[in-house]
Design an enzyme around this catalytic site. Structure first.
Site, PDB file in Angstrom:
ATOM      1  N   GLY A   1      62.668  47.110 -47.907  1.00  0.00           N
ATOM      2  CA  GLY A   1      62.531  47.114 -46.463  1.00  0.00           C
ATOM      3  C   GLY A   1      62.056  48.399 -45.842  1.00  0.00           C
ATOM      4  O   GLY A   1      62.091  48.538 -44.632  1.00  0.00           O
TER       5      GLY A   1
ATOM      6  N   LYS B   1      58.940  49.600 -45.659  1.00  0.00           N
ATOM      7  CA  LYS B   1      57.735  49.391 -44.866  1.00  0.00           C
ATOM      8  C   LYS B   1      58.000  48.439 -43.712  1.00  0.00           C
ATOM      9  O   LYS B   1      57.440  48.589 -42.621  1.00  0.00           O
ATOM     10  CB  LYS B   1      56.633  48.834 -45.754  1.00  0.00           C
ATOM     11  CG  LYS B   1      56.238  49.791 -46.852  1.00  0.00           C
ATOM     12  CD  LYS B   1      54.996  49.326 -47.568  1.00  0.00           C
ATOM     13  CE  LYS B   1      54.626  50.277 -48.675  1.00  0.00           C
ATOM     14  NZ  LYS B   1      55.477  50.122 -49.862  1.00  0.00           N
TER      15      LYS B   1
ATOM     16  N   CYS C   1      51.499  49.980 -56.219  1.00  0.00           N
ATOM     17  CA  CYS C   1      51.922  51.297 -56.660  1.00  0.00           C
ATOM     18  C   CYS C   1      51.453  51.549 -58.080  1.00  0.00           C
ATOM     19  O   CYS C   1      52.060  52.312 -58.811  1.00  0.00           O
ATOM     20  CB  CYS C   1      53.440  51.431 -56.573  1.00  0.00           C
ATOM     21  SG  CYS C   1      54.316  50.188 -57.481  1.00  0.00           S
TER      22      CYS C   1
END
Lengths: 180, 628
Positions: free
Chosen positions: B451, B453, B572
């Site tokens: 959470g 972002k 990522c």
């Protein structure tokens, strides 16, 4: 998700009134955006109507949360207010208690507030009144119930409990698993 | 204040207000660091700023620029859109809460500056000077990498009509990202020869590089390189002589002698002989090579590959050197062979070593201020009073803080519990900054747990509109919901669907953020298990899933939205088949989608072709950044 029934609404508002009293009307009739209460899996959520309408398209098994969770109904039908409601409680609270810096950590660990930690308290707070606990910097830390009225508090010795702990922000860490 | 807080310093002077763009976190003008600008700035000034954070590397000196930031096409929404276009921005990013890298300095409180100066002094030097020597003095093609990790490409997809072509693309700015303090290298590459001694000395003298300086430095560095090479050659010869006795049966013995004397005589460097396959097998049966041999071999391979014509032993092919190097990397750093090769192929040789080195070092801790509850300067003040040593991150963000050391657990302060900040990697700010959700919009975050972002987006939207936070894993929605509530985000609806079910569930979003599940090769420093548990099949599966997700995400965006129409894709991981390949696939499958500039100032452009695969030219708009 469904709206609250009459009894459920009564239970919720009764609990809330203990902390914010008449200001409940500010929750129900807001100037900016109408909000409503909804029930999903025994939890009561307070959410704006536009968000709620969009959330209707999410199926029941998949909907986890919407808006702000105020609390939940226990298996025996009682309504328990959660720490997640702190934002609104702190905003509209009638009776407040401020605790000194040395008393912050014990309260955040879940202990009751002792007289020695008391910084300030609103005048004429009755006994067994719901209060919101703040730090001296006006950061809301949790809420509780007074053990004694303000006048009686003055006569107490420093190790006496003045506010019974009900919820504090430390629960976000302590009760991570059970909170949601 | 906690009762155990050690008041190490007196009350700090209040923070100066950082320049803030109203409502737009990162703008092009924030922290602009063009190569030219950097070079021409005066040294002392730069030094002062450097001491605050990571020094920007002059991109001119560096062969490449790392740091990709997606340029947010925030400019687009404000312009009157001729034809409503949807722009999907793709971003690759370092996901994770704990690490942070790649941020800029910010002019901020003097007090903080002074405090941080001492902390940063030495580390910055190393970082910065490493490059100065490189390009000027050594024959190496690759410049030293400061940015250690590559993130996937950042791209913006524009779903819209052809009228969009007229809109000027925001220029991509070259920007150096600040790296975290670079660790002393275990395997010094050639560039180290120049940087080792010069770190402390040269830093202050690093002015604009003039002819005079270059000559002097060239000579100094050459001398140093020669000295080191001689030492290495000595070592090599000793080792070879010792090992020769056991290698009598191998045909290479003669070769060894010849090579040693021949090359050693010429340059004093090439005493190194690449072991053949047989030698390597022998090594393995003997229980694996010892660390020092491996180290030396790696160093030599890197040197040879740096200038193959000059340094290579006769009769040995380039691929042999590469193969040896890869297997040495795998054994030294603890990767499986497949992953070592895959990551090695993404970078030039010296950069690759830097990358592997960097993955061993933990990233600094950064936090993001929750603007719904507090301001950065107030939060910094409060935390400093508790005994936390921190500093604002950089020009490109006005909510980031980097934590150096703390006497209290940073994840358990009363401010944290009150929802004043979130532990988050600095690079995780970038996709949200690029997406730039506006107040009142309908936004979707397809893979949002835990959470960071999502809450960032809600803060940018000032608790208006609605954010749908979705995560396929129901158990992770718990932490997602908890974070949402802790930070006081009131406009979030949390649901738990497989991302591929959107837009069937609900569509018509103004903006969508897809931070796709990935292999995690960009965050190895946080999770070392990635080194060993990723196989070829994992990449195939992940890539397939990401392609499906991105198509669903595109379909969930409403093309004719008044204020939006953007998608940001980020991961990522650093591999191409999770980033550029996925974006290219989306562009091909959805011809009404266009890539747009991210609006971020740092980051290297994504690849437009890689090992035989070619992608659309527009992929250069994506950004690869190494991050913390």
């Amino acid at each position: 998700m469904r709206p609250l029934t009459e009894e459920e609404s009564k239970a919720v508002f009764a609990k809330l009134a203990n902390y914010i009293g008449k200001n409940i009307v500010h929750l129900i009739d807001r100037q900016d955006e109408p909000h409503c209460f909804r029930l999903q899996k025994d939890r009561v959520f307070y959410v704006s109507e536009s968000s709620m309408r969009l959330a209707i398209s999410v199926a029941r098994p998949n909907l986890v949360s919407l808006g702000t969770c105020f609390g939940k109904f226990t298996k025996s039908g009682k309504f328990k207010l959660h720490i997640t409601a702190l934002d609104y409680l702190a905003q509209y609270a009638k009776y407040k208690v401020w605790i000194k810096p040395n008393g912050e950590m014990p309260f955040l660990y879940g202990n009751h507030v002792l007289k020695a930690h008391l910084g300030r308290i609103t005048e004429d707070t009755p006994e067994h009144q719901g209060v919101v606990v703040f730090s001296m910097n006006d950061i809301p830390l949790g809420f509780g119930v007074t053990a004694r009225s303000t006048v009686d508090t003055r006569k107490l010795d420093p190790t006496a409990i003045i506010v019974f702990h009900q919820a504090d922000v430390g629960e976000y860490l302590r009760d991570e698993e059970t909170l949601f | 204040m906690g009762r155990r807080a050690k008041n190490k310093q007196g009350d700090p002077s209040p923070l100066l207000e950082v320049q803030e763009n109203a409502g737009r976190p990162s703008q092009k003008k924030l922290g602009k660091r063009k190569a030219d600008d950097v070079e021409t700035t005066k040294r002392p000034a730069k030094k002062a700023r450097e001491s605050e954070g990571k020094p920007p590397k002059p991109s001119a000196l560096k062969g490449k620029e790392k740091s990709s930031v997606k340029v947010a096409t925030k400019a687009k929404p404000t312009k009157p859109k001729p034809a409503k276009q949807k722009q999907a921005r793709f971003e690759d990013e370092d996901e994770g809460a704990g690490s942070s890298e790649g941020w800029e300095d910010v002019e901020d409180d003097e007090g903080l500056k002074a405090q941080a100066k001492s902390l940063f002094h030495n580390s910055d030097d190393e970082d910065f000077v490493g490059f100065e020597g490189d390009l000027n003095d050594l024959d190496m093609d690759e410049a030293d990498q400061d940015d250690d990790m590559f993130r996937g490409p950042v791209q913006e997809l524009d779903l819209g009509s052809d009228d969009d072509e007229d809109e000027p693309e925001l220029p991509v700015k070259g920007k150096k990202s600040k790296q975290h303090e670079r660790p002393t290298k275990i395997i010094p590459t050639g560039s180290d020869a120049s940087s080792d001694d010069s770190d402390e000395d040269e830093d202050d003298e690093d002015g604009p590089i003039t002819i005079k300086n270059m000559e002097a430095r060239s000579r100094a560095l050459d001398a140093r390189a020669a000295r080191e090479a001689e030492l290495d050659a000595e070592e090599m010869r000793q080792a070879e002589l010792a090992g020769e006795a056991s290698d009598d049966d191998l045909a290479d013995v003669d070769d060894v002698d010849m090579d040693e004397e021949g090359e050693g005589g010429e340059e004093g460097e090439e005493g190194f002989v690449l072991p053949t396959a047989e030698e390597l097998e022998e090594e393995k049966t003997r229980g694996g090579p010892d660390v020092h041999t491996v180290q030396r071999r790696m160093r030599e391979c890197v040197r040879v590959l740096g200038n193959f014509k000059r340094y290579a032993a006769k009769g040995r092919s380039r691929s042999e050197y590469v193969q040896t190097l890869i297997s040495d990397i795998a054994s030294y750093y603890g990767y499986n062979e497949f992953l070592a090769e895959k990551l090695f192929q993404l970078f030039p040789v010296a950069e690759a070593i830097e990358f592997f080195e960097a993955n061993e070092v933990p990233r600094p801790v950064t936090i993001r201020t929750n603007t719904l509850r507090t301001r950065r300067r107030d939060l910094a003040q409060a935390l400093i009073n508790r005994g936390v040593n921190l500093e604002p991150i950089g020009k490109w963000t006005n909510v980031g803080l980097q934590v150096f050391e703390s006497s209290v657990p940073i994840g358990a302060t009363p401010e944290y519990l009150a929802g004043h900040y979130m532990l988050q990697a600095a690079s995780s700010f970038l996709p949200v900054i690029a997406l730039a959700p506006q107040p009142g919009e309908r936004v979707l975050d397809m893979a949002s747990a835990p959470g960071g972002k999502t809450t960032h987006m809600a803060a940018l939207m000032q608790n208006t509109g609605v954010v749908f936070a979705n995560d396929a894993n129901k158990a992770r929605t718990k932490s997602l919901t908890a974070n949402v509530h802790r930070l006081g985000c009131k406009n979030v609806v949390v649901c738990s669907y497989d991302g591929r079910e959107f837009p069937k569930v609900i569509g018509g979003f103004d903006r969508v953020l897809l931070d796709a599940p990935c292999s995690g090769t960009g965050v190895i420093s946080k999770d070392a298990s990635v080194k060993t548990n990723k196989s070829e099949r994992d990449f195939t599966l992940l890539s397939h899933l990401q392609k499906q997700l991105i198509l669903c995400a595109i379909d969930s965006v409403q093309a004719d939205s008044k204020t939006g129409g953007y998608l940001v894709y980020s991961t990522c991981s650093v591999t191409v088949d999770e980033n550029e390949a996925v974006v290219d696939y989306a562009l091909r499958k959805r011809p009404n989608v266009k890539l747009v500039d991210t609006g971020l100032e740092f980051g290297r452009p994504g690849f437009t072709s890689y090992r035989g695969k070619t992608f659309s030219d527009k992929l250069s708009l994506t950004r690869r950044s190494s991050g913390a």
